[in-house]
Design a protein around this motif. Structure first.
Motif, short mmCIF file in Angstrom:
data_model
loop_
_atom_site.label_atom_id
_atom_site.label_comp_id
_atom_site.label_asym_id
_atom_site.label_seq_id
_atom_site.Cartn_x
_atom_site.Cartn_y
_atom_site.Cartn_z
N VAL A 1 -0.79 -8.19 2.70
CA VAL A 1 -0.69 -6.77 2.34
C VAL A 1 0.32 -6.10 3.26
O VAL A 1 0.25 -6.26 4.49
N PHE A 2 1.25 -5.38 2.68
CA PHE A 2 2.22 -4.62 3.46
C PHE A 2 1.74 -3.18 3.50
O PHE A 2 1.62 -2.51 2.47
N ALA A 3 1.44 -2.71 4.72
CA ALA A 3 0.97 -1.33 4.87
C ALA A 3 1.83 -0.65 5.92
O ALA A 3 2.42 -1.32 6.76
N ALA B 1 0.84 -1.20 0.00
CA ALA B 1 0.00 0.00 0.00
C ALA B 1 0.88 1.26 0.00
O ALA B 1 1.22 1.80 1.05
N ALA B 2 1.26 1.68 -1.18
CA ALA B 2 2.07 2.91 -1.27
C ALA B 2 1.22 4.06 -1.81
O ALA B 2 1.74 5.07 -2.26
N ASP B 3 -0.10 3.88 -1.79
CA ASP B 3 -1.01 5.00 -2.09
C ASP B 3 -1.44 5.55 -0.74
O ASP B 3 -2.36 5.03 -0.10
N GLY C 1 -6.73 -7.50 -0.88
CA GLY C 1 -5.73 -8.51 -0.51
C GLY C 1 -6.41 -9.72 0.14
O GLY C 1 -6.07 -10.87 -0.14
N GLU C 2 -7.37 -9.43 0.99
CA GLU C 2 -8.08 -10.51 1.67
C GLU C 2 -8.84 -11.37 0.65
O GLU C 2 -8.80 -12.60 0.70
N VAL D 1 -5.44 2.50 1.65
CA VAL D 1 -4.77 1.40 2.34
C VAL D 1 -5.80 0.33 2.70
O VAL D 1 -5.61 -0.86 2.44
N GLN D 2 -6.92 0.80 3.23
CA GLN D 2 -7.98 -0.14 3.63
C GLN D 2 -8.54 -0.89 2.42
O GLN D 2 -8.81 -2.08 2.46
#
Ligand code: GDP
Length: 300
Positions: A160-162, A137-139, A153-154, A146-147
């Motif tokens: 998910v890398f946040a 999540a680079a937005d 991702g789920e 991110v959510q």
């Protein structure tokens, strides 16, 4: 495909007119080329692309081979088919994987183009092929981004890398860099980086995307473009090519009823191949792009 329905009907009709003729004259060819030109322009295909396309068709259709052919109309259909494959990028271009994992894939494009959805689709497709992708999540621009990626991702069953609260929050370059390190440690062989998009081309956004690119040295930078944006597609693609540069294109929303021709022009105008096509909101609505199959669908 709904997007190219009208273009498809018009091209098929233009070529059908030839079928009744045993021998083709130069004026038959010119008439057909004119109809093809109008069909392409009405579908929003970029003017330079149309000019090149029709010049090639005309030259080849008037060439020596066709005059000797048993069925000249079929030859013209073949020529139009070949030239369509040409503007769509020629050979199928497969995703490039790094020799040394992780393979890093960065997604770039305007807000709403379908990047986050694509991240999930790509993750699922890669998992089906035995990969272990990590979504990043680079937005950090959009409050819900991110959510949204976590939900996607789920659905895809991918990690998910946040950014951790208080640890690099607000710095997407750092998040992307940390994610690549995390992937290496945790045996994720593909990293998919979702980046921020704005409604219009924006210099700050470009700089941020370029910095993420510099920091993570991706194997692929995929420019995601919504086929519904019409005429703006080519200018947007050029701006992203200049600002970030990309290795491939993903066309999204091909299920829509937009004319779609501008998006079709992107490969030709930028010299970058279309790698995937997205045809709906569900994770399954996604496929590698085959220029020859798309050309056949349009001429079907
Ligand atoms: P992003 O801002 O680039 O991350 O775009 P999103 O992934 O959030 O997508 C924007 C909207 O387009 C969402 O409502 C998606 O469900 C929808 N969307 C994405 N891809 C497609 C597609 O191929 N077809 C259709 N019909 N909708 C799509």
């Amino acid at each position: 495909m709904a997007t190219f329905g009208s273009l498809s009907d018009r091209l098929t009709a233009a070529l059908a007119n030839l079928r009744s003729k045993g021998v083709l004259t130069a004026s038959d060819v010119d008439g057909t080329v004119r109809e093809i030109r109008r069909a392409l322009l009405d579908a929003d295909v970029n003017l330079d692309v149309v000019k090149q396309f029709t010049a090639n068709v005309r030259e080849r259709a008037l060439g020596a081979d066709i005059n000797k052919a048993l069925n000249p109309a079929q030859q013209v259909v073949q020529i139009v088919n070949d030239e369509l494959i040409g503007i769509l990028g020629g050979e199928q271009r497969r995703l490039e994987f790094a020799k040394q994992p992780p393979t890093v894939i960065m997604l770039a494009g305007l807000q709403g183009a379908g990047k986050t959805t694509l991240a999930g689709k790509l993750a699922k497709w890669l998992e089906n092929d035995g990969h272990t992708p990590l979504l990043v999540a680079a937005d950090l621009q959009r409050p819900n981004a991110v959510q949204q990626l976590q939900v996607v991702g789920e659905q895809a069953g991918a990690t998910v890398f946040a950014p951790e609260p208080g640890n690099g929050v607000g710095d997407p370059v750092r998040v992307a860099k940390d994610a690549v390190r995390f992937a290496r440690d945790k045996q994720h062989d593909v990293v998919i980086i979702d980046t921020a998009g704005r409604l219009g081309v924006d210099q700050e956004l470009m700089k941020q995307a370029a910095n993420i690119r510099k920091a993570t040295d991706p194997d692929e930078v995929l420019f995601v473009i919504d086929a519904m944006i019409g005429q703006d597609a080519v200018a947007t693609a050029k701006a992203f090519q200049e600002g970030v540069d990309f290795t491939g294109v993903v066309l999204t929303k091909l299920d829509g009823d937009a004319r779609g021709g501008a998006a079709l022009s992107v490969a030709s105008v930028t010299g970058r191949p279309i790698v995937f096509a997205s045809t709906g909101e569900k994770l399954e609505d996604f496929e590698p792009f085959h220029p020859d199959r798309m050309a056949s669908r349009i001429l079907d």
